[in-house]
Design a protein around this motif. Sequence first.
Motif, PDB file in Angstrom:
ATOM      1  N   MET A 336       0.833  -1.210   0.000  1.00 15.32           N
ATOM      2  CA  MET A 336       0.000   0.000   0.000  1.00 15.32           C
ATOM      3  C   MET A 336       0.865   1.256   0.000  1.00 15.32           C
ATOM      4  N   MET A 337       1.894   1.283   0.850  1.00 14.60           N
ATOM      5  CA  MET A 337       2.768   2.469   0.889  1.00 14.60           C
ATOM      6  C   MET A 337       3.483   2.663  -0.443  1.00 14.60           C
ATOM      7  N   ILE A 338       3.993   1.572  -1.003  1.00 15.01           N
ATOM      8  CA  ILE A 338       4.691   1.660  -2.294  1.00 15.01           C
ATOM      9  C   ILE A 338       3.753   2.191  -3.371  1.00 15.01           C
ATOM     10  N   GLU A 339       2.549   1.650  -3.444  1.00 12.27           N
ATOM     11  CA  GLU A 339       1.609   2.046  -4.495  1.00 12.27           C
ATOM     12  C   GLU A 339       1.121   3.478  -4.320  1.00 12.27           C
ATOM     13  N   PHE A 340       0.799   3.889  -3.088  1.00 11.90           N
ATOM     14  CA  PHE A 340       0.326   5.264  -2.875  1.00 11.90           C
ATOM     15  C   PHE A 340       1.411   6.272  -3.256  1.00 11.90           C
ATOM     16  N   ILE A 341       2.656   5.986  -2.863  1.00  2.96           N
ATOM     17  CA  ILE A 341       3.747   6.907  -3.212  1.00  2.96           C
ATOM     18  C   ILE A 341       3.988   6.881  -4.717  1.00  2.96           C
ATOM     19  N   ARG A 342       3.901   5.705  -5.338  1.00  2.00           N
ATOM     20  CA  ARG A 342       4.095   5.606  -6.794  1.00  2.00           C
ATOM     21  C   ARG A 342       3.126   6.530  -7.530  1.00  2.00           C
ATOM     22  N   ARG A 343       1.859   6.504  -7.135  1.00  2.00           N
ATOM     23  CA  ARG A 343       0.850   7.333  -7.813  1.00  2.00           C
ATOM     24  C   ARG A 343       1.211   8.818  -7.726  1.00  2.00           C
ATOM     25  N   ASP A 344       1.564   9.271  -6.529  1.00  8.24           N
ATOM     26  CA  ASP A 344       1.904  10.687  -6.350  1.00  8.24           C
ATOM     27  C   ASP A 344       3.211  11.050  -7.058  1.00  8.24           C
ATOM     28  N   ALA A 345       4.168  10.112  -7.048  1.00  3.01           N
ATOM     29  CA  ALA A 345       5.485  10.398  -7.631  1.00  3.01           C
ATOM     30  C   ALA A 345       5.395  10.696  -9.125  1.00  3.01           C
ATOM     31  N   ILE A 346       4.546   9.968  -9.808  1.00  2.00           N
ATOM     32  CA  ILE A 346       4.414  10.167 -11.256  1.00  2.00           C
ATOM     33  C   ILE A 346       3.790  11.534 -11.540  1.00  2.00           C
ATOM     34  N   VAL A 347       2.725  11.849 -10.816  1.00  2.00           N
ATOM     35  CA  VAL A 347       1.982  13.089 -11.070  1.00  2.00           C
ATOM     36  C   VAL A 347       2.764  14.314 -10.581  1.00  2.00           C
ATOM     37  N   GLN A 348       3.283  14.249  -9.358  1.00  2.00           N
ATOM     38  CA  GLN A 348       3.875  15.431  -8.724  1.00  2.00           C
ATOM     39  C   GLN A 348       5.347  15.654  -9.078  1.00  2.00           C
ATOM     40  N   TYR A 349       6.090  14.571  -9.361  1.00  2.00           N
ATOM     41  CA  TYR A 349       7.542  14.707  -9.516  1.00  2.00           C
ATOM     42  C   TYR A 349       8.049  14.241 -10.874  1.00  2.00           C
ATOM     43  N   GLY A 350       7.138  13.806 -11.724  1.00  2.00           N
ATOM     44  CA  GLY A 350       7.549  13.356 -13.054  1.00  2.00           C
ATOM     45  C   GLY A 350       8.447  12.137 -13.017  1.00  2.00           C
ATOM     46  N   SER A 351       8.287  11.311 -12.001  1.00  2.00           N
ATOM     47  CA  SER A 351       9.203  10.181 -11.814  1.00  2.00           C
ATOM     48  C   SER A 351       8.822   9.000 -12.707  1.00  2.00           C
ATOM     49  N   GLU A 352       9.879   8.278 -13.120  1.00  2.00           N
ATOM     50  CA  GLU A 352       9.686   7.130 -14.006  1.00  2.00           C
ATOM     51  C   GLU A 352      10.243   5.844 -13.424  1.00  2.00           C
ATOM     52  N   TYR A 353      11.056   5.988 -12.384  1.00  2.00           N
ATOM     53  CA  TYR A 353      11.843   4.840 -11.939  1.00  2.00           C
ATOM     54  C   TYR A 353      12.006   4.889 -10.427  1.00  2.00           C
ATOM     55  N   GLY A 354      11.938   3.732  -9.784  1.00  2.00           N
ATOM     56  CA  GLY A 354      12.170   3.646  -8.348  1.00  2.00           C
ATOM     57  C   GLY A 354      13.430   2.854  -8.057  1.00  2.00           C
ATOM     58  N   ASP A 355      14.171   3.294  -7.070  1.00  2.00           N
ATOM     59  CA  ASP A 355      15.395   2.634  -6.635  1.00  2.00           C
ATOM     60  C   ASP A 355      15.154   2.196  -5.201  1.00  2.00           C
ATOM     61  N   ILE A 356      15.261   0.911  -4.911  1.00  2.00           N
ATOM     62  CA  ILE A 356      14.911   0.393  -3.589  1.00  2.00           C
ATOM     63  C   ILE A 356      16.132  -0.280  -2.977  1.00  2.00           C
ATOM     64  N   GLY A 357      16.546   0.179  -1.829  1.00  2.00           N
ATOM     65  CA  GLY A 357      17.672  -0.499  -1.184  1.00  2.00           C
ATOM     66  C   GLY A 357      18.514   0.468  -0.388  1.00  2.00           C
ATOM     67  N   TRP A 358      19.540  -0.106   0.243  1.00  2.00           N
ATOM     68  CA  TRP A 358      19.907  -1.500   0.022  1.00  2.00           C
ATOM     69  C   TRP A 358      19.102  -2.489   0.858  1.00  2.00           C
ATOM     70  N   VAL A 359      19.105  -3.764   0.389  1.00  2.00           N
ATOM     71  CA  VAL A 359      18.403  -4.845   1.080  1.00  2.00           C
ATOM     72  C   VAL A 359      19.425  -5.928   1.400  1.00  2.00           C
ATOM     73  N   LEU A 360      19.460  -6.378   2.649  1.00  2.00           N
ATOM     74  CA  LEU A 360      20.361  -7.471   3.028  1.00  2.00           C
ATOM     75  C   LEU A 360      20.017  -8.728   2.237  1.00  2.00           C
ATOM     76  N   ASP A 361      21.051  -9.482   1.844  1.00  2.00           N
ATOM     77  CA  ASP A 361      20.807 -10.650   0.987  1.00  2.00           C
ATOM     78  C   ASP A 361      20.036 -11.767   1.681  1.00  2.00           C
ATOM     79  N   ASP A 362      19.829 -11.658   3.020  1.00  2.00           N
ATOM     80  CA  ASP A 362      19.025 -12.669   3.714  1.00  2.00           C
ATOM     81  C   ASP A 362      17.688 -12.098   4.213  1.00  2.00           C
ATOM     82  N   ASN A 363      17.330 -10.900   3.751  1.00  2.00           N
ATOM     83  CA  ASN A 363      16.059 -10.288   4.161  1.00  2.00           C
ATOM     84  C   ASN A 363      14.952 -10.793   3.232  1.00  2.00           C
ATOM     85  N   GLN A 364      14.428 -11.991   3.583  1.00  2.00           N
ATOM     86  CA  GLN A 364      13.476 -12.655   2.687  1.00  2.00           C
ATOM     87  C   GLN A 364      12.216 -11.822   2.458  1.00  2.00           C
ATOM     88  N   GLY A 365      11.752 -11.107   3.493  1.00  2.00           N
ATOM     89  CA  GLY A 365      10.543 -10.302   3.359  1.00  2.00           C
ATOM     90  C   GLY A 365      10.681  -9.215   2.313  1.00  2.00           C
TER      91      GLY A 365
END
Length: 389
Positions: A336-365
């Motif tokens: 939900m948080m990812i999707e709500f921010i995605r919607r606003d990011a496109i409209v308000q900031y002209g964003s096209e791409y998300g960068d997520i991390g870093w993530v530990l290689d054993d963080n299964q979730g």
Amino acid sequence: MAAHTQGPVTILPVQTKADKREFVELAFRLNRGDPAWVPPLKGEVFDLLTPGKNPWFEHGKAQLLLARRDGRTVGRISAHIDELALAQPAEQGMGPGTGNWGLLEAEDAEVATALLTAAEDWLRQQGMTRALGPLSISIWDEPGLLIEGFDNPPTIMLGHNSPLYRAWIEDAGYRPVKRLINYGVPITDGFPPIVDRIVAAGEKNARIRIRCVDKSRFDAEARLIMGILNDAWSDNWGFVPLTDSEIAYVGKKLKTLVFEDLIRVAEVDGEPVAFMIVLPNINELLIDMDGSLLPFGWARLLWWLRKPKSRTLRVPLMGVVKSLQNSRMASTLAFMMIEFIRRDAIVQYGSEYGDIGWVLDDNQGMIAVANAIEATENRVYQIYDKPLS
């Protein structure tokens, strides 16, 4: 004509302001030819390294070292010890006897070896039995050595280094202990249908509220978010708790980059239980500034900060309280948080791409979340260790 032979490498501690300036400036000289290197603001680097400016020094100490050869500065490294890291359980990556090094820059393998040896010697003198690095300076700053993803500039608060360093570090006897993965995902077309269904179900759940942060209550919101973070990440590899003064410092540093619709807090039954921080990628601006806001950088930066247009946004931090981790509710809140921010990011900031991390290689979730939104690995960092026998 006789071949020119280079003199020996000498390692000297940073003692004066001029030494510290050389320490900072060297990175600019050695990386200037790399089109993917983003020059940091020099003022921020000085603050990072200065007791009284960076509250890390309230529980840590560092020795900065320079390498010189034939009268020139040819390398640098920091050796440091964090009392809070020493107090962590050894099975979580830090723990008793573990010192750190970082901020390595070197002209060649000989210089790198001399610097690593000097950092290890200093750690040994402080009673450390293991060296773990690179960390610049804490796990919360820029941890790890970039080993994959050299072609593109990093996004905000991610490090970049020469691909040569990996062999030099491994040849000095270091072995990999942890990989940190960064993911990229196009955001303009939305996410797979399964994610949409989870979000839609969450929107119908009266127990859940996803809200924007309130910048008029900035300090309270920062404390709330970092409180969730300290709980959410407390079992993670490499975790070191953030102190109150560090939380205040991080908040102050990031305040100009905080936009209310890009940071969300999730509440369940009225209790804040999760958060997601997204930052516009100021590196898109910094890459042309050569580390200084003078003469015209201030104006460009202030203009950009009024309403940034940022092709890429970075998610540096995300967390769900421990009591909900590995539950269906946790993944619902994340999507939900990812999707709500995605919607606003496109409209308000002209964003096209998300960068997520870093993530530990054993963080299964988090890896499962990244896979569900069809994100792909775009940068991998590695942390190494070595016994100091």
